[in-house]
Scaffold this active site. Sequence first.
Site, PDB file in Angstrom:
ATOM      1  N   ASP A 239      -2.252   5.290   8.744  1.00 15.57           N
ATOM      2  CA  ASP A 239      -2.941   6.851   8.568  1.00 15.57           C
ATOM      3  C   ASP A 239      -3.974   6.646   8.119  1.00 15.57           C
ATOM      4  OD1 ASP A 239      -0.260   7.458   9.438  1.00 15.57           O
ATOM      5  OD2 ASP A 239      -0.379   9.140   8.870  1.00 15.57           O
TER       6      ASP A 239
ATOM      7  N   CYS B 292       5.392   1.363   7.867  1.00 17.42           N
ATOM      8  CA  CYS B 292       4.097   2.245   7.780  1.00 17.42           C
ATOM      9  C   CYS B 292       4.801   3.789   8.338  1.00 17.42           C
ATOM     10  CB  CYS B 292       2.854   1.872   8.105  1.00 17.42           C
ATOM     11  SG  CYS B 292       1.645   0.986   6.988  1.00 17.42           S
ATOM     12  N   ASP B 293       3.985   4.660   7.823  1.00 19.38           N
ATOM     13  CA  ASP B 293       4.242   6.685   7.670  1.00 19.38           C
ATOM     14  C   ASP B 293       5.763   6.201   8.858  1.00 19.38           C
ATOM     15  OD1 ASP B 293       2.760   5.597   6.246  1.00 19.38           O
ATOM     16  OD2 ASP B 293       1.399   7.263   6.537  1.00 19.38           O
ATOM     17  N   LYS B 294       4.923   6.871  10.097  1.00 23.49           N
ATOM     18  CA  LYS B 294       5.065   6.754  11.674  1.00 23.49           C
ATOM     19  C   LYS B 294       6.469   6.232  11.750  1.00 23.49           C
ATOM     20  CE  LYS B 294       3.119  10.491  10.214  1.00 23.49           C
ATOM     21  NZ  LYS B 294       2.095   9.632   9.407  1.00 23.49           N
TER      22      LYS B 294
ATOM     23  N   CYS C  88       1.105   0.723   1.375  1.00 21.65           N
ATOM     24  CA  CYS C  88       0.388   1.338  -0.093  1.00 21.65           C
ATOM     25  C   CYS C  88       1.044   2.085  -1.089  1.00 21.65           C
ATOM     26  CB  CYS C  88      -0.602   2.853   0.575  1.00 21.65           C
ATOM     27  SG  CYS C  88      -1.956   2.726   1.748  1.00 21.65           S
TER      28      CYS C  88
ATOM     29  N   GLU D 149      -2.824  15.577   8.575  1.00 21.47           N
ATOM     30  CA  GLU D 149      -2.874  15.069   7.526  1.00 21.47           C
ATOM     31  C   GLU D 149      -4.301  15.478   6.763  1.00 21.47           C
ATOM     32  OE1 GLU D 149       0.960  11.508   7.176  1.00 21.47           O
ATOM     33  OE2 GLU D 149      -1.544  11.548   6.457  1.00 21.47           O
TER      34      GLU D 149
ATOM     35  N   SER E 172      -0.467  14.009   3.636  1.00 22.41           N
ATOM     36  CA  SER E 172      -0.410  12.685   3.095  1.00 22.41           C
ATOM     37  C   SER E 172       0.906  12.232   2.333  1.00 22.41           C
ATOM     38  CB  SER E 172      -1.578  11.383   2.895  1.00 22.41           C
ATOM     39  OG  SER E 172      -1.149  10.510   1.817  1.00 22.41           O
TER      40      SER E 172
END
EC number: 4.2.1.9
Length: 555
Positions: A78, A119-121, A195, A444, A470
């Site tokens: 992202d 990570c995110d998704k 992150c 985001e 985010s």
Amino acid sequence: MKSEDVKLGIERAPHRSLLRALGLNTESFQKPFIGIVNSFTEVVPGHIHLRQISEAVKEGINAAGGVGFEFNTIAVCDGIAMNHAGMKYSLPSREIIANTVEIMAMAHAFDGLVFIPNCDKVVPGMLMAACRLNIPSIFVSGGPMLAGRLRKNDQVSCVDLNSVFEAVGQVAKGQMTEEELLELEKVACPGCGSCAGMFTANTMNCLTEALGMALPGNGTIPAVDSRRTQLAKSAGQQIMQLIKDNICPKDIITPDAIHNAFSLDVALGGSTNSVLHVMAVAHEAGADFSLEQINRISDCTPNLCKLRPSGPYHIENLDQSGGIGSVLKELKPWLKNDARTVSGKTIGQLADAAPKADNKVIRFASNPYSPKGGLAVLFGNLAPNGSVVKRSAVAPEMMVHRGPARIFDSEELATKAIMGGKIKTGDVLVIRYEGPKGGPGMREMLTPTSLLAGMGLDKEVALITDGRFSGATRGAAMGHVSPEAAACGPIAALQDGDMINIDIHNYKLSVELSDEEIQKRLANVPVFEPKIKSGYLKFYTENVTSASTGAVFKD
């Protein structure tokens, strides 16, 4: 075993012939087949090291008497996709991930699955796939990145990716030089891992523990720590026990597990994206859960952590202070303690076994940062179906705010206005047509919020959007406004100067307009014209539902 569909009987001789081409022998056909769902890629820092995790998983599977087969799915960074056309593809990648895993698992008749996200998704996409397939499954993530170290004036401070995003705003305001920005850029992300703050990826990896789908340590052990490799090996071994006991995701991800996930979420002050993703996972699991229930949980669950961007600490500090287990230990009075986990123990038993919190990084429940949790869902005539805010990252003076709307029909227009110094104290920025359909892809809005924070406006200006934020966002930022503008929600009726009322304490988000005036304006709003008319995003626009239901596809 499900894998018998491809390895037993005379009619499966062609299948076995192909499997022998992989190096399997006759003995292998007597063992469970385990799919190892990797998301390794060389373009995502959080995933660059996942081959090592996968190898450890294979060792665990082999040691416990199984046969592991690794395959990949996609992963989007992202941070790299931020603030350009690529961000339109981030949330839509979640559905692609779930679908590709479903295809691979069904096509090859695996008996169980070990998921390796980070990570995110990727985390929610894989959780959705696990629920949809409902075969024995376990998760082991790649782990968080360490914080960067920046030396300035003989002092060293911890920094992260969000530090860089906010520094751009400081440069724009003349508070930092480009040379100083470059020095920060070089050290903020020191190596592999998700992150370093309590951003979306780490929020979801922590919640996977509370959902019961990962072993203790999954959310917080740093990517570079040898314990991460040991955890991966243990996950490979544990999948064999889950197959033996026939424990499947829907046995674990129940309404009680969703309750526990949100209880942890609000205690940590996790990313607002978690609401979108956990609701989507609940949908796949058939676990009935409403946005109103999140507020009920948040009303009585204390906020125990102030992790970046809400406070000074990073995930490595959370790990050193006892990790998710220690947070759950403090939360026991608010948990559904009999909920099952892939460890074979209940969530309550895992909490009992965890070390006591340090009352610093993880505060005691008797000494919280706030008696209420870090997330809130706001309702009102501007968001009839809800809007999400990370209240633990909102300045006290912005918890209640009244101000004039400044309307922008895209992130780019809002960013240009902020960079141009055209935003005034008290304004309420409204960024619309950025929802699941309108964006498309529900981008985001990290760049606008980071610019506001970097310019020192996060205590003076609010931002409302039908897009997302985010996990690194801080400030009075209300996202996921539903219905979205593209679905002719009330946000589409707003005009410059309309007075917006925000009352986070009482879960209210409204505009000072009568229902009649809102409907009159909406009647004159042009029918939404999709921005993208080909490719996957065309399909996505036609099939995605509201953020209030997790932005899943239509049934």
